[in-house]
Design an enzyme around this catalytic site. Sequence first.
Site, PDB file in Angstrom:
ATOM      1  N   ARG A  87      42.185  43.159  53.425  1.00  0.00           N
ATOM      2  CA  ARG A  87      43.143  42.895  52.365  1.00  0.00           C
ATOM      3  C   ARG A  87      44.364  43.793  52.457  1.00  0.00           C
ATOM      4  O   ARG A  87      45.266  43.680  51.626  1.00  0.00           O
ATOM      5  CB  ARG A  87      42.474  43.177  51.020  1.00  0.00           C
ATOM      6  CG  ARG A  87      42.005  41.951  50.276  1.00  0.00           C
ATOM      7  CD  ARG A  87      41.335  42.493  49.042  1.00  0.00           C
ATOM      8  NE  ARG A  87      41.325  41.616  47.921  1.00  0.00           N
ATOM      9  CZ  ARG A  87      40.334  40.777  47.641  1.00  0.00           C
ATOM     10  NH1 ARG A  87      39.325  40.617  48.441  1.00  0.00           N
ATOM     11  NH2 ARG A  87      40.379  40.075  46.540  1.00  0.00           N
ATOM     12  N   ARG A 126      35.963  29.214  36.512  1.00  0.00           N
ATOM     13  CA  ARG A 126      34.860  29.533  37.431  1.00  0.00           C
ATOM     14  C   ARG A 126      33.643  30.135  36.738  1.00  0.00           C
ATOM     15  O   ARG A 126      33.745  30.927  35.825  1.00  0.00           O
ATOM     16  CB  ARG A 126      35.339  30.545  38.483  1.00  0.00           C
ATOM     17  CG  ARG A 126      34.169  31.085  39.318  1.00  0.00           C
ATOM     18  CD  ARG A 126      34.586  31.843  40.514  1.00  0.00           C
ATOM     19  NE  ARG A 126      35.507  32.904  40.209  1.00  0.00           N
ATOM     20  CZ  ARG A 126      36.178  33.571  41.142  1.00  0.00           C
ATOM     21  NH1 ARG A 126      36.035  33.247  42.410  1.00  0.00           N
ATOM     22  NH2 ARG A 126      37.002  34.532  40.795  1.00  0.00           N
ATOM     23  N   ARG A 160      32.841  36.384  35.730  1.00  0.00           N
ATOM     24  CA  ARG A 160      33.279  37.699  36.186  1.00  0.00           C
ATOM     25  C   ARG A 160      34.214  38.379  35.191  1.00  0.00           C
ATOM     26  O   ARG A 160      35.040  37.724  34.565  1.00  0.00           O
ATOM     27  CB  ARG A 160      33.988  37.558  37.539  1.00  0.00           C
ATOM     28  CG  ARG A 160      33.007  37.516  38.686  1.00  0.00           C
ATOM     29  CD  ARG A 160      33.607  37.080  39.982  1.00  0.00           C
ATOM     30  NE  ARG A 160      34.895  37.701  40.302  1.00  0.00           N
ATOM     31  CZ  ARG A 160      35.539  37.494  41.443  1.00  0.00           C
ATOM     32  NH1 ARG A 160      35.019  36.690  42.361  1.00  0.00           N
ATOM     33  NH2 ARG A 160      36.690  38.079  41.662  1.00  0.00           N
ATOM     34  N   ARG A 171      45.736  40.810  40.131  1.00  0.00           N
ATOM     35  CA  ARG A 171      45.142  40.431  41.420  1.00  0.00           C
ATOM     36  C   ARG A 171      46.158  39.705  42.295  1.00  0.00           C
ATOM     37  O   ARG A 171      46.233  39.943  43.509  1.00  0.00           O
ATOM     38  CB  ARG A 171      43.902  39.546  41.183  1.00  0.00           C
ATOM     39  CG  ARG A 171      42.700  40.348  40.694  1.00  0.00           C
ATOM     40  CD  ARG A 171      41.679  39.498  39.965  1.00  0.00           C
ATOM     41  NE  ARG A 171      41.003  38.540  40.825  1.00  0.00           N
ATOM     42  CZ  ARG A 171      40.246  37.545  40.355  1.00  0.00           C
ATOM     43  NH1 ARG A 171      40.085  37.384  39.053  1.00  0.00           N
ATOM     44  NH2 ARG A 171      39.644  36.732  41.190  1.00  0.00           N
TER      45      ARG A 171
HETATM   46  P1  AP5 Z   1      36.183  30.558  44.901  1.00  0.00           P
HETATM   47  O1  AP5 Z   1      35.608  29.917  46.111  1.00  0.00           O
HETATM   48  O2  AP5 Z   1      35.291  31.387  44.052  1.00  0.00           O
HETATM   49  O3  AP5 Z   1      37.530  31.348  45.289  1.00  0.00           O
HETATM   50  P2  AP5 Z   1      37.765  32.697  46.086  1.00  0.00           P
HETATM   51  O4  AP5 Z   1      38.912  32.471  46.992  1.00  0.00           O
HETATM   52  O5  AP5 Z   1      36.485  33.166  46.706  1.00  0.00           O
HETATM   53  O6  AP5 Z   1      38.234  33.602  44.891  1.00  0.00           O
HETATM   54  P3  AP5 Z   1      37.821  35.043  44.399  1.00  0.00           P
HETATM   55  O7  AP5 Z   1      38.354  35.159  43.008  1.00  0.00           O
HETATM   56  O8  AP5 Z   1      36.372  35.312  44.587  1.00  0.00           O
HETATM   57  O9  AP5 Z   1      38.654  35.916  45.340  1.00  0.00           O
HETATM   58  P4  AP5 Z   1      39.133  37.302  45.055  1.00  0.00           P
HETATM   59  O10 AP5 Z   1      39.748  37.575  46.358  1.00  0.00           O
HETATM   60  O11 AP5 Z   1      39.999  37.495  43.887  1.00  0.00           O
HETATM   61  O12 AP5 Z   1      37.798  38.091  44.646  1.00  0.00           O
HETATM   62  P5  AP5 Z   1      36.856  39.086  45.440  1.00  0.00           P
HETATM   63  O13 AP5 Z   1      35.494  38.885  44.956  1.00  0.00           O
HETATM   64  O14 AP5 Z   1      37.120  39.019  46.903  1.00  0.00           O
HETATM   65  O15 AP5 Z   1      36.842  29.394  44.031  1.00  0.00           O
HETATM   66  C1  AP5 Z   1      37.445  29.657  42.760  1.00  0.00           C
HETATM   67  C2  AP5 Z   1      37.102  28.509  41.777  1.00  0.00           C
HETATM   68  O16 AP5 Z   1      37.728  27.294  42.218  1.00  0.00           O
HETATM   69  C3  AP5 Z   1      35.603  28.187  41.695  1.00  0.00           C
HETATM   70  O17 AP5 Z   1      35.279  27.854  40.372  1.00  0.00           O
HETATM   71  C4  AP5 Z   1      35.434  26.969  42.617  1.00  0.00           C
HETATM   72  O18 AP5 Z   1      34.353  26.137  42.200  1.00  0.00           O
HETATM   73  C5  AP5 Z   1      36.774  26.277  42.503  1.00  0.00           C
HETATM   74  N1  AP5 Z   1      37.201  25.631  43.751  1.00  0.00           N
HETATM   75  C6  AP5 Z   1      37.047  26.149  45.026  1.00  0.00           C
HETATM   76  N2  AP5 Z   1      37.587  25.299  45.936  1.00  0.00           N
HETATM   77  C7  AP5 Z   1      38.097  24.249  45.226  1.00  0.00           C
HETATM   78  C8  AP5 Z   1      38.797  23.049  45.606  1.00  0.00           C
HETATM   79  N3  AP5 Z   1      39.081  22.762  46.899  1.00  0.00           N
HETATM   80  N4  AP5 Z   1      39.182  22.202  44.621  1.00  0.00           N
HETATM   81  C9  AP5 Z   1      38.908  22.487  43.321  1.00  0.00           C
HETATM   82  N5  AP5 Z   1      38.255  23.590  42.895  1.00  0.00           N
HETATM   83  C10 AP5 Z   1      37.856  24.466  43.839  1.00  0.00           C
HETATM   84  O19 AP5 Z   1      37.419  40.496  44.965  1.00  0.00           O
HETATM   85  C11 AP5 Z   1      37.254  40.947  43.640  1.00  0.00           C
HETATM   86  C12 AP5 Z   1      37.789  42.367  43.503  1.00  0.00           C
HETATM   87  O20 AP5 Z   1      37.026  43.268  44.337  1.00  0.00           O
HETATM   88  C13 AP5 Z   1      39.241  42.588  43.957  1.00  0.00           C
HETATM   89  O21 AP5 Z   1      40.161  42.269  42.936  1.00  0.00           O
HETATM   90  C14 AP5 Z   1      39.226  44.089  44.305  1.00  0.00           C
HETATM   91  O22 AP5 Z   1      39.256  44.875  43.133  1.00  0.00           O
HETATM   92  C15 AP5 Z   1      37.867  44.269  44.948  1.00  0.00           C
HETATM   93  N6  AP5 Z   1      37.879  44.037  46.402  1.00  0.00           N
HETATM   94  C16 AP5 Z   1      37.202  43.076  47.082  1.00  0.00           C
HETATM   95  N7  AP5 Z   1      37.445  43.144  48.396  1.00  0.00           N
HETATM   96  C17 AP5 Z   1      38.316  44.172  48.563  1.00  0.00           C
HETATM   97  C18 AP5 Z   1      38.961  44.744  49.711  1.00  0.00           C
HETATM   98  N8  AP5 Z   1      38.772  44.232  50.953  1.00  0.00           N
HETATM   99  N9  AP5 Z   1      39.793  45.795  49.517  1.00  0.00           N
HETATM  100  C19 AP5 Z   1      39.996  46.311  48.297  1.00  0.00           C
HETATM  101  N10 AP5 Z   1      39.426  45.824  47.161  1.00  0.00           N
HETATM  102  C20 AP5 Z   1      38.590  44.766  47.295  1.00  0.00           C
END
Ligand code: AP5
Length: 214
Positions: A87, A126, A160, A171
């Site tokens: 990221r 979600r 969440r 975000r």
């Molecule tokens: P979903 O598949 O859940 O989307 P996603 O891209 O995985 O979204 P996230 O919110 O999980 O990503 P994020 O990057 O913010 O969170 P993360 O956990 O990595 O889909 C979303 C919704 O849409 C669902 O309801 C789904 O059903 C629907 N949907 C999906 N596809 C669809 C389609 N084609 N059509 C219609 N609907 C659809 O990170 C969380 C936090 O952790 C960050 O903010 C940060 O604080 C920390 N963190 C995580 N990784 C790092 C890192 N590498 N470095 C620093 N901090 C980090």
Amino acid sequence: TNIILLGPPGAGKGTQARHLTDARGMVQLSTGDMLRDAQSSGSEMGKKVADVIARGELVTDEIVIGLIREKLVEGAEGGFIFDGFPRTLGQADALGELLAEMGLTLDAVIEMAVDDSALVARITGRSTCGGCGEVYHDQTKPWPADGKCSNCGSTEVKRRADDNEESLKTRLMEYYKKTSPLLGYYYAKGDLQSVDGLQNMDAVKADIAAVLAE
Ligand code: AP5
Ligand code: ZN
């Protein structure tokens, strides 16, 4: 095959990663899931990052690189899907070094392109299954009418702490400031492929399969 799924919060990275896990035996490495697991297990690190995550800010490179390193050592026959990692440019450099150390290559970086305006609805609708982590959406993939997860039968619906409009703004800002430069970074390396993440889930699935077949 080792790939990165790159895109803003709500782009559908987790949804597609779970599918690739089932379909191809790939191993999903979601740093978001690992950090949430650390929180629910009550570890020191989990406590330290809870507020940062709830606000929508990024945790330090050091923490997430450490988490990824541990998992890479375990190996994966079907290959790794990096979901939500890297990221930052620092994380991208670190991943390159880790893969080289392990004798692994990166086969594709798949950008899941979506409009910002679609993300609020994706995020605020979600929910995930408390039993197996299956991802649902109030409109596009509602829970089965009997209230039981179609994958594991659990009735535990989780939402969440960072899935609210306020944290989503942070975000998104973090994404544009720190993560979107990775698109140029991987384009320059010749690894970047882009799919239209605004299509329905099956169409996105098909486009990713086409990229992987190349
Ligand atoms: P979903 O598949 O859940 O989307 P996603 O891209 O995985 O979204 P996230 O919110 O999980 O990503 P994020 O990057 O913010 O969170 P993360 O956990 O990595 O889909 C979303 C919704 O849409 C669902 O309801 C789904 O059903 C629907 N949907 C999906 N596809 C669809 C389609 N084609 N059509 C219609 N609907 C659809 O990170 C969380 C936090 O952790 C960050 O903010 C940060 O604080 C920390 N963190 C995580 N990784 C790092 C890192 N590498 N470095 C620093 N901090 C980090
Ligand atoms: Zn389930």
